[in-house]
Design a protein around this motif. Sequence first.
Motif, mmCIF file in Angstrom:
data_model
loop_
_atom_site.group_PDB
_atom_site.id
_atom_site.type_symbol
_atom_site.label_atom_id
_atom_site.label_comp_id
_atom_site.label_asym_id
_atom_site.label_seq_id
_atom_site.Cartn_x
_atom_site.Cartn_y
_atom_site.Cartn_z
ATOM 1 N N SER A 104 0.823 -1.216 0.000
ATOM 2 C CA SER A 104 0.000 0.000 0.000
ATOM 3 C C SER A 104 0.856 1.264 0.000
ATOM 4 O O SER A 104 0.404 2.333 0.413
ATOM 5 C CB SER A 104 -0.919 0.004 1.221
ATOM 6 O OG SER A 104 -0.163 -0.085 2.425
ATOM 7 N N TYR A 105 2.105 1.147 -0.465
ATOM 8 C CA TYR A 105 3.012 2.294 -0.505
ATOM 9 C C TYR A 105 3.590 2.453 -1.909
ATOM 10 O O TYR A 105 3.585 1.523 -2.719
ATOM 11 C CB TYR A 105 4.147 2.120 0.502
ATOM 12 C CG TYR A 105 3.702 2.188 1.945
ATOM 13 C CD1 TYR A 105 3.701 3.398 2.641
ATOM 14 C CD2 TYR A 105 3.281 1.041 2.617
ATOM 15 C CE1 TYR A 105 3.282 3.467 3.961
ATOM 16 C CE2 TYR A 105 2.863 1.100 3.935
ATOM 17 C CZ TYR A 105 2.870 2.314 4.600
ATOM 18 O OH TYR A 105 2.453 2.376 5.905
ATOM 19 N N CYS A 106 4.084 3.656 -2.186
ATOM 20 C CA CYS A 106 4.798 3.937 -3.422
ATOM 21 C C CYS A 106 6.242 4.255 -3.075
ATOM 22 O O CYS A 106 6.513 5.060 -2.172
ATOM 23 C CB CYS A 106 4.173 5.120 -4.165
ATOM 24 S SG CYS A 106 2.588 4.750 -4.924
ATOM 25 N N LEU A 107 7.171 3.617 -3.780
ATOM 26 C CA LEU A 107 8.605 3.758 -3.527
ATOM 27 C C LEU A 107 9.260 4.368 -4.757
ATOM 28 O O LEU A 107 9.063 3.886 -5.872
ATOM 29 C CB LEU A 107 9.212 2.395 -3.210
ATOM 30 C CG LEU A 107 10.581 2.337 -2.549
ATOM 31 C CD1 LEU A 107 10.539 2.996 -1.179
ATOM 32 C CD2 LEU A 107 11.038 0.893 -2.409
ATOM 33 N N ALA A 108 10.036 5.434 -4.566
ATOM 34 C CA ALA A 108 10.655 6.123 -5.687
ATOM 35 C C ALA A 108 11.770 5.277 -6.297
ATOM 36 O O ALA A 108 12.560 4.645 -5.575
ATOM 37 C CB ALA A 108 11.222 7.470 -5.228
ATOM 38 N N CYS A 109 11.840 5.267 -7.618
ATOM 39 C CA CYS A 109 12.933 4.575 -8.298
ATOM 40 C C CYS A 109 14.246 5.281 -7.970
ATOM 41 O O CYS A 109 14.320 6.510 -8.030
ATOM 42 C CB CYS A 109 12.712 4.573 -9.808
ATOM 43 S SG CYS A 109 11.220 3.706 -10.344
ATOM 44 N N PRO A 110 15.294 4.547 -7.636
ATOM 45 C CA PRO A 110 16.577 5.185 -7.300
ATOM 46 C C PRO A 110 17.297 5.665 -8.554
ATOM 47 O O PRO A 110 16.900 5.338 -9.677
ATOM 48 C CB PRO A 110 17.349 4.058 -6.618
ATOM 49 C CG PRO A 110 16.793 2.812 -7.207
ATOM 50 C CD PRO A 110 15.350 3.079 -7.484
ATOM 51 N N PRO A 111 18.352 6.451 -8.404
ATOM 52 C CA PRO A 111 19.154 6.880 -9.561
ATOM 53 C C PRO A 111 19.647 5.671 -10.355
ATOM 54 O O PRO A 111 19.980 4.639 -9.803
ATOM 55 C CB PRO A 111 20.315 7.637 -8.914
ATOM 56 C CG PRO A 111 19.766 8.146 -7.624
ATOM 57 C CD PRO A 111 18.826 7.073 -7.153
ATOM 58 N N GLY A 112 19.680 5.837 -11.683
ATOM 59 C CA GLY A 112 20.057 4.733 -12.554
ATOM 60 C C GLY A 112 18.883 3.889 -12.987
ATOM 61 O O GLY A 112 19.045 2.965 -13.783
ATOM 62 N N MET A 113 17.672 4.211 -12.473
ATOM 63 C CA MET A 113 16.469 3.455 -12.810
ATOM 64 C C MET A 113 15.332 4.425 -13.130
ATOM 65 O O MET A 113 15.389 5.612 -12.787
ATOM 66 C CB MET A 113 16.077 2.518 -11.662
ATOM 67 C CG MET A 113 17.164 1.553 -11.224
ATOM 68 S SD MET A 113 16.611 0.354 -9.983
ATOM 69 C CE MET A 113 15.655 -0.755 -11.004
ATOM 70 N N PHE A 114 14.294 3.914 -13.769
ATOM 71 C CA PHE A 114 13.123 4.720 -14.111
ATOM 72 C C PHE A 114 11.900 3.815 -14.167
ATOM 73 O O PHE A 114 12.007 2.590 -14.198
ATOM 74 C CB PHE A 114 13.323 5.402 -15.475
ATOM 75 C CG PHE A 114 13.163 4.467 -16.637
ATOM 76 C CD1 PHE A 114 11.981 4.467 -17.389
ATOM 77 C CD2 PHE A 114 14.162 3.557 -16.990
ATOM 78 C CE1 PHE A 114 11.817 3.600 -18.455
ATOM 79 C CE2 PHE A 114 14.000 2.688 -18.067
ATOM 80 C CZ PHE A 114 12.824 2.709 -18.797
ATOM 81 N N ARG A 115 10.750 4.427 -14.179
ATOM 82 C CA ARG A 115 9.500 3.684 -14.374
ATOM 83 C C ARG A 115 8.524 4.538 -15.153
ATOM 84 O O ARG A 115 8.175 5.643 -14.722
ATOM 85 C CB ARG A 115 8.869 3.269 -13.048
ATOM 86 C CG ARG A 115 7.545 2.542 -13.233
ATOM 87 C CD ARG A 115 6.860 2.199 -11.933
ATOM 88 N NE ARG A 115 5.512 1.702 -12.188
ATOM 89 C CZ ARG A 115 4.427 2.474 -12.239
ATOM 90 N NH1 ARG A 115 4.527 3.774 -12.024
ATOM 91 N NH2 ARG A 115 3.239 1.961 -12.495
ATOM 92 N N GLY A 116 8.114 4.033 -16.323
ATOM 93 C CA GLY A 116 7.097 4.693 -17.127
ATOM 94 C C GLY A 116 5.781 3.970 -16.973
ATOM 95 O O GLY A 116 5.035 4.200 -16.033
ATOM 96 N N MET A 117 5.495 3.036 -17.884
ATOM 97 C CA MET A 117 4.266 2.255 -17.838
ATOM 98 C C MET A 117 4.488 0.859 -17.266
ATOM 99 O O MET A 117 3.528 0.148 -16.976
ATOM 100 C CB MET A 117 3.678 2.139 -19.252
ATOM 101 C CG MET A 117 3.366 3.477 -19.895
ATOM 102 S SD MET A 117 2.172 4.461 -18.954
ATOM 103 C CE MET A 117 0.719 3.427 -19.079
#
Length: 270
Positions: A217-230
């Motif tokens: 039930s949480y959202c975790l930010a992608c760390p540097p060197g990673m990304f998330r689109g779809m």
Amino acid sequence: FVENLGRGQMLKKISWTEPVFRDNVAIQHVMASFLPGHYFTEGRHHVLYQAVDGDGNRARCGFTITVKRKRNEYKRFQATPRGTPLSPIVTTQRPHNHKKSSLDRSDSVLHLPPPRLSPTRGHTTQSHSSIPPQCHTVPTVPNGKMACLNKRHSKKCTPVCKEGHVFYQKFSSRPPTYICSKHRVDWKITKFIPDCSPVEKTVKAGQCPGGWEARDSYCLACPPGMFRGMAPLCQLCSKGTFSDSFGSSKCSPCPRGHSTSSLGTRSARE
């Protein structure tokens, strides 16, 4: 493998030979649940190493350490048969003209040496000069810090995230511990420090904005060197791109005439 605790021992320092990962592409990250020299309590402890190369291939190596408490072994004496007379106790009497000297211990039950007084807390006389200079500069942890304990000839550090942040990497039990001494500098060997990513409560489980990954039930930010689109999970930046911040929804292309040698580049300087 199995290690035994000694009498009255609650923790045991255990070391082992670390696995070496080899690949035709450069190793990007190596994670370890425990590092050699860790103090273990009684029970079973799983040690897991995970490696990721520049193409995103993963490999793991693990083993189990079992710490047992050694049972006390008592010497058995043969009982005296009933009816057997006991040996008489022979005593010697002190002569009447005996003079007691200052060194006489005949009337003493137990004489202990004087106690060694240790310095009180806050007034210790131990100097940190015995710690190698290379250990005084510890790696930085964005959104966190390295919590270090100075020992006699070494330094033991563990990454800690500040409030509102958690480790993006998943560990089997606890984050890795880094030892620095004259003979080893763990953060230079593994070249891996966990990422302390921002975490926020979601309005609806499983729904997170771009650049953030859903964890329960949480959202975790992608760390540097990673990304998330779809995609459902954060992904490593492809070759020729990089991401230098938390929560990136896409990776930035390298400057003209430059590229990256592997996936997951964290800075344009790499």
